[in-house]
Scaffold this motif. Structure first.
Motif, PDB file in Angstrom:
ATOM      1  N   SER A  34      -2.375  -8.187   4.537  1.00 14.53           N
ATOM      2  CA  SER A  34      -1.273  -9.250   3.847  1.00 14.53           C
ATOM      3  C   SER A  34      -0.854  -8.703   2.649  1.00 14.53           C
ATOM      4  O   SER A  34      -0.943  -7.435   2.180  1.00 14.53           O
ATOM      5  CB  SER A  34      -2.654 -10.470   3.479  1.00 14.53           C
ATOM      6  N   PRO A  35       0.072  -9.545   2.055  1.00 12.65           N
ATOM      7  CA  PRO A  35       0.786  -8.971   1.047  1.00 12.65           C
ATOM      8  C   PRO A  35      -0.264  -8.616  -0.175  1.00 12.65           C
ATOM      9  O   PRO A  35      -0.190  -7.657  -0.860  1.00 12.65           O
ATOM     10  CB  PRO A  35       1.691 -10.102   0.517  1.00 12.65           C
ATOM     11  N   GLU A  36      -1.364  -9.429  -0.326  1.00 12.68           N
ATOM     12  CA  GLU A  36      -2.386  -9.425  -1.367  1.00 12.68           C
ATOM     13  C   GLU A  36      -3.151  -8.026  -1.057  1.00 12.68           C
ATOM     14  O   GLU A  36      -3.394  -7.472  -2.071  1.00 12.68           O
ATOM     15  CB  GLU A  36      -3.367 -10.676  -1.253  1.00 12.68           C
ATOM     16  N   ARG A  38      -1.994  -5.652   0.334  1.00 16.59           N
ATOM     17  CA  ARG A  38      -1.165  -4.319   0.284  1.00 16.59           C
ATOM     18  C   ARG A  38      -1.209  -3.913  -1.284  1.00 16.59           C
ATOM     19  O   ARG A  38      -1.126  -2.907  -1.775  1.00 16.59           O
ATOM     20  CB  ARG A  38       0.089  -4.601   0.401  1.00 16.59           C
ATOM     21  N   GLU A  39      -1.271  -5.110  -2.040  1.00 15.24           N
ATOM     22  CA  GLU A  39      -1.249  -4.778  -3.624  1.00 15.24           C
ATOM     23  C   GLU A  39      -2.421  -4.116  -3.875  1.00 15.24           C
ATOM     24  O   GLU A  39      -2.678  -3.314  -4.777  1.00 15.24           O
ATOM     25  CB  GLU A  39      -0.993  -6.067  -4.205  1.00 15.24           C
ATOM     26  N   CYS A  40      -3.733  -4.619  -3.461  1.00 12.34           N
ATOM     27  CA  CYS A  40      -4.976  -4.163  -3.513  1.00 12.34           C
ATOM     28  C   CYS A  40      -4.972  -2.531  -3.075  1.00 12.34           C
ATOM     29  O   CYS A  40      -5.609  -1.703  -3.830  1.00 12.34           O
ATOM     30  CB  CYS A  40      -6.302  -4.551  -2.981  1.00 12.34           C
ATOM     31  N   TYR A  41      -4.512  -2.293  -1.965  1.00 16.03           N
ATOM     32  CA  TYR A  41      -4.341  -1.000  -1.572  1.00 16.03           C
ATOM     33  C   TYR A  41      -3.607  -0.167  -2.231  1.00 16.03           C
ATOM     34  O   TYR A  41      -4.116   1.105  -2.538  1.00 16.03           O
ATOM     35  CB  TYR A  41      -3.816  -0.976  -0.196  1.00 16.03           C
ATOM     36  N   LYS A  42      -2.483  -0.682  -3.085  1.00 19.62           N
ATOM     37  CA  LYS A  42      -1.624   0.255  -3.705  1.00 19.62           C
ATOM     38  C   LYS A  42      -2.361   0.636  -5.137  1.00 19.62           C
ATOM     39  O   LYS A  42      -2.464   1.721  -5.386  1.00 19.62           O
ATOM     40  CB  LYS A  42      -0.302  -0.526  -4.020  1.00 19.62           C
ATOM     41  N   LEU A  43      -3.083  -0.365  -5.505  1.00 22.39           N
ATOM     42  CA  LEU A  43      -3.790   0.055  -6.876  1.00 22.39           C
ATOM     43  C   LEU A  43      -5.179   0.890  -6.623  1.00 22.39           C
ATOM     44  O   LEU A  43      -5.178   1.825  -7.478  1.00 22.39           O
ATOM     45  CB  LEU A  43      -4.306  -1.467  -7.282  1.00 22.39           C
ATOM     46  N   GLU A  46      -3.622   4.504  -5.920  1.00 20.05           N
ATOM     47  CA  GLU A  46      -3.079   5.027  -7.327  1.00 20.05           C
ATOM     48  C   GLU A  46      -4.062   5.636  -8.189  1.00 20.05           C
ATOM     49  O   GLU A  46      -4.180   6.629  -8.677  1.00 20.05           O
ATOM     50  CB  GLU A  46      -2.281   3.884  -8.096  1.00 20.05           C
ATOM     51  N   LEU A  84      -7.308 -13.109  -3.373  1.00 20.68           N
ATOM     52  CA  LEU A  84      -7.100 -11.659  -2.807  1.00 20.68           C
ATOM     53  C   LEU A  84      -7.655 -11.800  -1.174  1.00 20.68           C
ATOM     54  O   LEU A  84      -8.337 -12.288  -0.951  1.00 20.68           O
ATOM     55  CB  LEU A  84      -7.983 -10.758  -3.509  1.00 20.68           C
TER      56      LEU A  84
END
Length: 84
Positions: A34-36, A38-43, A46, A84
């Protein structure tokens, strides 16, 4: 006469790679984020420099730990509360 080695196609290389992973007891998992997520994955990516495989493995292990400790409802509630 010298024989030339046959070059493997990308599909053959991928098949060999998947077979080696299976031999090591690993299982491929696929899904859509989900978009949420994906954001968690990105963080996470990184901050930790973990590979996709490590992130997925740890996510499954953490979810299982929450389940085994009777905290799966609490975890799910927290995720829903924080969008989330």
């Amino acid at each position: 006469m010298s024989e030339k080695k046959k070059a493997f196609t990308n599909a053959e290389k991928q098949k060999r790679y998947r077979e080696r992973q299976k031999e090591h007891g690993k299982k491929e998992m696929r899904g859509y984020l989900s978009p949420e997520a994906r954001e968690c994955y990105k963080l996470i990516s990184e901050q930790t420099n973990w590979s996709d495989s490590i992130i997925l493995s740890n996510a499954v292990r953490l979810t299982y730990a929450a389940y085994k400790n009777g905290q799966i409802g609490l975890l799910n509630s927290w995720l829903n509360k924080h969008d989330l």
